[in-house]
Design an enzyme around this catalytic site. Structure first.
Site, mmCIF file in Angstrom:
data_model
loop_
_atom_site.group_PDB
_atom_site.id
_atom_site.type_symbol
_atom_site.label_atom_id
_atom_site.label_comp_id
_atom_site.label_asym_id
_atom_site.label_seq_id
_atom_site.Cartn_x
_atom_site.Cartn_y
_atom_site.Cartn_z
ATOM 1 C CB SER A 231 31.457 34.341 29.109
ATOM 2 O OG SER A 231 30.518 34.320 30.148
ATOM 3 C CE1 TYR B 34 30.388 39.517 28.340
ATOM 4 C CE2 TYR B 34 29.280 37.482 28.955
ATOM 5 C CZ TYR B 34 30.399 38.303 29.003
ATOM 6 O OH TYR B 34 31.524 37.905 29.700
HETATM 7 N N1 NAP Z 1 34.043 38.917 35.613
HETATM 8 C C1 NAP Z 1 33.303 37.892 35.206
HETATM 9 O O1 NAP Z 1 32.454 37.360 35.952
HETATM 10 C C2 NAP Z 1 33.516 37.319 33.830
HETATM 11 C C3 NAP Z 1 33.039 36.018 33.602
HETATM 12 C C4 NAP Z 1 33.258 35.440 32.362
HETATM 13 C C5 NAP Z 1 33.944 36.122 31.389
HETATM 14 N N2 NAP Z 1 34.382 37.394 31.609
HETATM 15 C C6 NAP Z 1 35.160 38.029 30.553
HETATM 16 O O2 NAP Z 1 36.474 38.183 31.028
HETATM 17 C C7 NAP Z 1 37.116 39.246 30.313
HETATM 18 C C8 NAP Z 1 37.871 40.118 31.314
HETATM 19 O O3 NAP Z 1 36.941 40.739 32.159
HETATM 20 P P1 NAP Z 1 37.209 41.032 33.699
HETATM 21 O O4 NAP Z 1 36.225 40.251 34.466
HETATM 22 O O5 NAP Z 1 38.639 40.889 33.993
HETATM 23 O O6 NAP Z 1 36.701 42.550 33.795
HETATM 24 P P2 NAP Z 1 37.414 43.955 33.632
HETATM 25 O O7 NAP Z 1 38.364 44.151 34.747
HETATM 26 O O8 NAP Z 1 36.308 44.929 33.457
HETATM 27 O O9 NAP Z 1 38.248 43.810 32.286
HETATM 28 C C9 NAP Z 1 37.775 44.150 31.017
HETATM 29 C C10 NAP Z 1 38.924 44.827 30.300
HETATM 30 O O10 NAP Z 1 38.572 45.058 28.931
HETATM 31 C C11 NAP Z 1 39.159 46.276 28.547
HETATM 32 N N3 NAP Z 1 38.424 46.838 27.423
HETATM 33 C C12 NAP Z 1 37.088 47.050 27.332
HETATM 34 N N4 NAP Z 1 36.792 47.636 26.170
HETATM 35 C C13 NAP Z 1 37.972 47.793 25.504
HETATM 36 C C14 NAP Z 1 38.325 48.346 24.258
HETATM 37 N N5 NAP Z 1 37.393 48.869 23.429
HETATM 38 N N6 NAP Z 1 39.618 48.360 23.890
HETATM 39 C C15 NAP Z 1 40.558 47.837 24.707
HETATM 40 N N7 NAP Z 1 40.294 47.279 25.900
HETATM 41 C C16 NAP Z 1 38.999 47.275 26.296
HETATM 42 C C17 NAP Z 1 39.070 47.172 29.786
HETATM 43 O O11 NAP Z 1 40.105 48.146 29.808
HETATM 44 P P3 NAP Z 1 39.874 49.684 29.379
HETATM 45 O O12 NAP Z 1 38.563 50.108 29.963
HETATM 46 O O13 NAP Z 1 41.062 50.380 29.955
HETATM 47 O O14 NAP Z 1 39.884 49.688 27.889
HETATM 48 C C18 NAP Z 1 39.292 46.172 30.915
HETATM 49 O O15 NAP Z 1 40.633 46.134 31.327
HETATM 50 C C19 NAP Z 1 36.017 39.958 29.531
HETATM 51 O O16 NAP Z 1 36.121 39.575 28.175
HETATM 52 C C20 NAP Z 1 34.730 39.421 30.137
HETATM 53 O O17 NAP Z 1 33.706 39.350 29.170
HETATM 54 C C21 NAP Z 1 34.183 38.010 32.821
#
Ligand code: NAP
Length: 235
Positions: free
Chosen positions: A135, A149
Site C-alpha cells: 500500500s 494496517y
Molecule cells: N483499494 C485501495 O485503495 C488499496 C490501496 C492500497 C492497497 N490496497 C491493497 O490491495 C489489496 C487488494 O484490495 P482491493 O482494493 O482490491 O480490495 P478488495 O476488492 O476488498 O480485495 C481484497 C480481497 O482480499 C480477499 N481476502 C480478505 N481476507 C481474506 C482471507 N482471510 N483469505 C483469503 N482472501 C481474503 C477478499 O476476498 P474474500 O472476502 O472472498 O476472502 C478480497 O477479494 C489489499 O491487500 C489491500 O490492502 C488497497
C-alpha cells in the site's frame, strides 16, 4: 499451458483485474479467496484457463494444500500476486480492538509470508516473480490507514527485501507494490466511506492490473523491487 500464476484476493478488486489481464496475456491463473462465488465470477469473466481454489489465507494448512494441488495439476508456479488484504474502520489507538489488530496482521503480513514460504521451491525452479500488494501506507507513513494496517503493510517492504536479498542467487524476484487509492470495495472499510465523486479521482483496478502485468512479463533477469502507483490527486 502457459506460465502459471497464483492470485490471492482474486474474487474482487485488484486481484480480479490482475487475473483477467494475466489470462489475456496467456497465463494460466489460479484464483484464491474465501468466496467461491466471487472466484467463479472472476473465472467466468476472465475466460482462458483459470482454476478456482477457494481458501482462507490465514489457514497455513490450507495454503500448503493449495500449493500442492496447483503443482500436482500444473507442475509449476511461475508467479504470485498476493492481493488478499483487509482493514477495519476502528483502526486508531483510540478505538482499535486488539483481536482485530491481530487479524489484520495475520491477513496482510502473516499470510503473505505463508504463501511465499510454501511456494519458494516452485519460484526457485521457475525463476519466478512475486508481486506483493502492499500500500501507499506501506511506502510512506499514512496515519489514517490505522495501526494494524500501517504496521502490516510497512513490514511487507522488509519481507520483499529479505526475499530478494537472499533468493537472488536462485532467480527469485519480488516486487513491493504500493498502490495509492484504488476504487474498490476495500474503501467500504474506511471510517468515512468515500463518495462516488471521490472514487472518480482514484485509480481503477485495471490501472493496477496493467502495472502488475508489466512486472509479471518482465524478463527473468529483471527485478522490479518496488513500485509506487498513485492517482494524481493522492495525498
Ligand atoms: N483499494 C485501495 O485503495 C488499496 C490501496 C492500497 C492497497 N490496497 C491493497 O490491495 C489489496 C487488494 O484490495 P482491493 O482494493 O482490491 O480490495 P478488495 O476488492 O476488498 O480485495 C481484497 C480481497 O482480499 C480477499 N481476502 C480478505 N481476507 C481474506 C482471507 N482471510 N483469505 C483469503 N482472501 C481474503 C477478499 O476476498 P474474500 O472476502 O472472498 O476472502 C478480497 O477479494 C489489499 O491487500 C489491500 O490492502 C488497497
Amino acid at each position: 499451458m502457459g506460465r502459471v500464476l497464483w492470485v490471492t484476493g482474486a474474487g474482487s478488486g485488484m486481484g480480479r483485474a490482475v487475473a483477467r489481464s494475466a489470462v489475456a496475456a496467456g497465463w494460466t491463473v489460479v484464483l484464491s479467496g474465501r468466496r467461491a462465488d466471487a472466484l467463479h465470477e472472476t473465472a467466468t469473466s476472465a475466460g482462458g484457463t483459470c482454476r478456482e481454489l477457494p481458501l482462507d489465507v490465514r489457514d497455513d494448512d490450507a495454503v500448503r494444500a493449495a500449493r500442492d494441488r496447483v503443482v500436482d495439476e500444473f507442475g509449476r508456479i511461475d508467479g504470485l500476486v498476493l492481493a488478499a488484504g483487509r482493514n477495519t474502520p476502528r483502526r486508531g489507538w483510540d478505538d482499535q480492538e486488539i483481536a482485530t489488530f491481530h487479524d489484520v496482521v495475520a491477513v496482510n503480513l502473516g499470510a503473505v509470508v505463508t504463501v511465499l514460504d510454501a511456494t519458494l521451491p516452485d519460484l526457485r525452479a521457475s525463476s519466478g516473480v512475486a508481486v506483493v500488494v502492499s500500500s501507499y501506507a506501506g511506502w510512506s507513513f499514512h496515519p489514517s490507514a490505522g495501526v494494524a494496517y500501517s504496521a502490516s503493510k510497512t513490514a511487507l517492504g522488509s519481507v520483499v527485501r529479505t526475499l530478494n536479498a537472499t533468493e537472488a542467487g536462485n532467480g527469485v524476484r519480488a516486487c513491493h507494490l504500493c498502490p495509492g487509492d484504488v476504487a474498490t470495495d476495500f474503501l467500504d472499510q474506511r471510517p468515512t466511506v468515500p463518495d462516488a465523486a471521490a472514487r472518480e479521482r482514484m485509480l481503477t483496478p485495471d490501472d493496477i492490473a496493467r502495472t502488475v502485468q508489466f512486472v509479471l512479463d518482465s524478463p527473468t533477469h529483471v527485478r522490479i523491487d518496488e513500485l509506487v502507483v498513485s492517482p494524481v490527486a493522492q495525498r
